[in-house]
Design an enzyme around this catalytic site. Sequence first.
Site, PDB file in Angstrom:
ATOM      1  N   HIS A  74       4.244  12.089 -12.169  1.00 59.29           N
ATOM      2  CA  HIS A  74       3.305  12.373 -11.084  1.00 59.29           C
ATOM      3  C   HIS A  74       3.939  13.348 -10.099  1.00 59.29           C
ATOM      4  O   HIS A  74       5.168  13.470 -10.002  1.00 59.29           O
ATOM      5  CB  HIS A  74       2.886  11.083 -10.354  1.00 59.29           C
ATOM      6  CG  HIS A  74       3.959  10.495  -9.478  1.00 59.29           C
ATOM      7  ND1 HIS A  74       4.089  10.798  -8.140  1.00 59.29           N
ATOM      8  CD2 HIS A  74       4.958   9.618  -9.752  1.00 59.29           C
ATOM      9  CE1 HIS A  74       5.109  10.140  -7.627  1.00 59.29           C
ATOM     10  NE2 HIS A  74       5.658   9.418  -8.586  1.00 59.29           N
ATOM     11  N   CYS A  75       3.082  14.078  -9.376  1.00 59.96           N
ATOM     12  CA  CYS A  75       3.551  14.958  -8.314  1.00 59.96           C
ATOM     13  C   CYS A  75       3.060  14.372  -6.995  1.00 59.96           C
ATOM     14  O   CYS A  75       2.816  13.178  -6.889  1.00 59.96           O
ATOM     15  CB  CYS A  75       3.063  16.388  -8.535  1.00 59.96           C
ATOM     16  SG  CYS A  75       1.266  16.547  -8.585  1.00 59.96           S
ATOM     17  N   ILE A  76       2.871  15.203  -5.995  1.00 60.11           N
ATOM     18  CA  ILE A  76       2.527  14.705  -4.669  1.00 60.11           C
ATOM     19  C   ILE A  76       1.110  14.146  -4.588  1.00 60.11           C
ATOM     20  O   ILE A  76       0.799  13.312  -3.748  1.00 60.11           O
ATOM     21  CB  ILE A  76       2.721  15.832  -3.618  1.00 60.11           C
ATOM     22  CG1 ILE A  76       2.700  15.246  -2.212  1.00 60.11           C
ATOM     23  CG2 ILE A  76       1.654  16.910  -3.780  1.00 60.11           C
ATOM     24  CD1 ILE A  76       3.122  16.229  -1.151  1.00 60.11           C
TER      25      ILE A  76
ATOM     26  N   ARG B 232      -1.117  14.028  -7.876  1.00 55.03           N
ATOM     27  CA  ARG B 232      -1.774  13.866  -9.172  1.00 55.03           C
ATOM     28  C   ARG B 232      -0.914  13.096 -10.173  1.00 55.03           C
ATOM     29  O   ARG B 232       0.310  13.238 -10.189  1.00 55.03           O
ATOM     30  CB  ARG B 232      -2.074  15.247  -9.766  1.00 55.03           C
ATOM     31  CG  ARG B 232      -3.191  15.995  -9.115  1.00 55.03           C
ATOM     32  CD  ARG B 232      -3.070  17.485  -9.377  1.00 55.03           C
ATOM     33  NE  ARG B 232      -2.016  18.077  -8.568  1.00 55.03           N
ATOM     34  CZ  ARG B 232      -1.406  19.226  -8.846  1.00 55.03           C
ATOM     35  NH1 ARG B 232      -1.741  19.893  -9.929  1.00 55.03           N
ATOM     36  NH2 ARG B 232      -0.483  19.710  -8.046  1.00 55.03           N
TER      37      ARG B 232
END
Length: 472
Positions: A27-29, A31
Amino acid sequence: MAKVTKKNVAAIIAAIGGEDNINMATHCISRLRFQLKDESIVDEEALKEIDIVRGNFSSNGQYQVVIGQGTVDKAYEELVRQTNVKEVTTAELKEENAKKLNPLQKIVKMLADVFIPILPAIVASGLLLGINNVLVGVGIFVEGKSLVDMYPNLASIAGMISMIAGTAFAFLPALVGWSAVKYFGGNPLMGIVLGLVLVNPALMSAYEIGVKEPHYWNFFGLEVAQIGYQGQVLPVLVAAWVYASIEKALRRVVADAFQLLVVAPVTLLVTSALSLIAIGPITLWISNWITDGIVSLSNISPMVTGVLFGACFALLVITGMHHAFLAVNLQLISTTGRTMFWPIQALSDTAQGSAALAMAFVTQDKKNRSIALTSALSAYLGITEPAMFGVNLRAKYAFVCSMIGAGLAGGFIAYNGVISQSIGVSGLFSILSITRAGWGAYAIGMLIAIGVPFVLTFIIGMARRKQGNAGF
């Protein structure tokens, strides 16, 4: 905002084809990012019904589910608890996905991976430069005078802000060197040193080429100009690849006991020499040729260029190719001192927010209205992914309306010669990065980017709602 629960995370897993369809996840910030075995079996309609999901899309081999900042990490933790999915970092997932990309996609991915990590420094510098422009800009508050003229005590503050704002651009090769050498697999600290070599004060500044005559080194009859590469992108990008390649080769053949004494010094010396003798001059010529070509094409018809770029920029975002324009904008600013493209990009982001805002009035679903309102606010503050992927692409006509508004706004400001001398935050505060002479035209362009997508989306959306098909 909806809370993360076992139930809604289980629903996400089911909608993307179940645990067996997931190769790896991270995951990113904002999504969840998946590498799926088969994206065709994803049930996108089911995803849209999950209360914590704000959008979903596929890009460059990754299937991404937009959850939102502050919530996505909890969703990922629950995802891991419910599955035996292979956990990887975002970088590892990108590396795995890169194997599926064609050559053009690999180039775009490389530019994104190199420039996105240094974007905070560029944006911060752009915002500070915008504040400095407010202080020293003539005629903003009083005809014929700046704030510094009216209040001389502000001169030192303006001077300090200008110095701080210019640092990231003056030492851009060091930032690019760090990120690029890291991307190519070398020691990122030495990438900083390599970049600083190319802007060493002992070298004549690149901004003085054609104004001053440089000094020369003589290597056995070979004359090498002592010229720096301030603000340049391509020279340090190529030099970073060369550095990382040499470093990795030496690490394979030099004994561990001697690596500290041999690898870094030899690699830095060889790469720096090659950069000053060949890489720098050749890539500087290529950079100037590319810059001249872009400027010439845009000068043929600025308005047409603005319309086309404004309308199509959102499509570039979907494909990920918009990352390439960060390098283009930085190169234009370095070579010509300005860019016409970044202001158009900022208005395209604003247009996405306006279309999402209109959808908040069109939809009768409370969850969708909440998503649209928060996504619109996010876009107006410079973060457009929730609006684009969570709202406008779901209601396809909203996305088209945003493109129309962005095209009209882009054409208008391009026709009126609006330019930016830095890259700042997009959205409503983007005007700070615009040169003072263009503020009036840019403000009108922003009104177009706000008004046209909103009105068109609202009219079409209400007409479709009467037919029972608002599309969101």
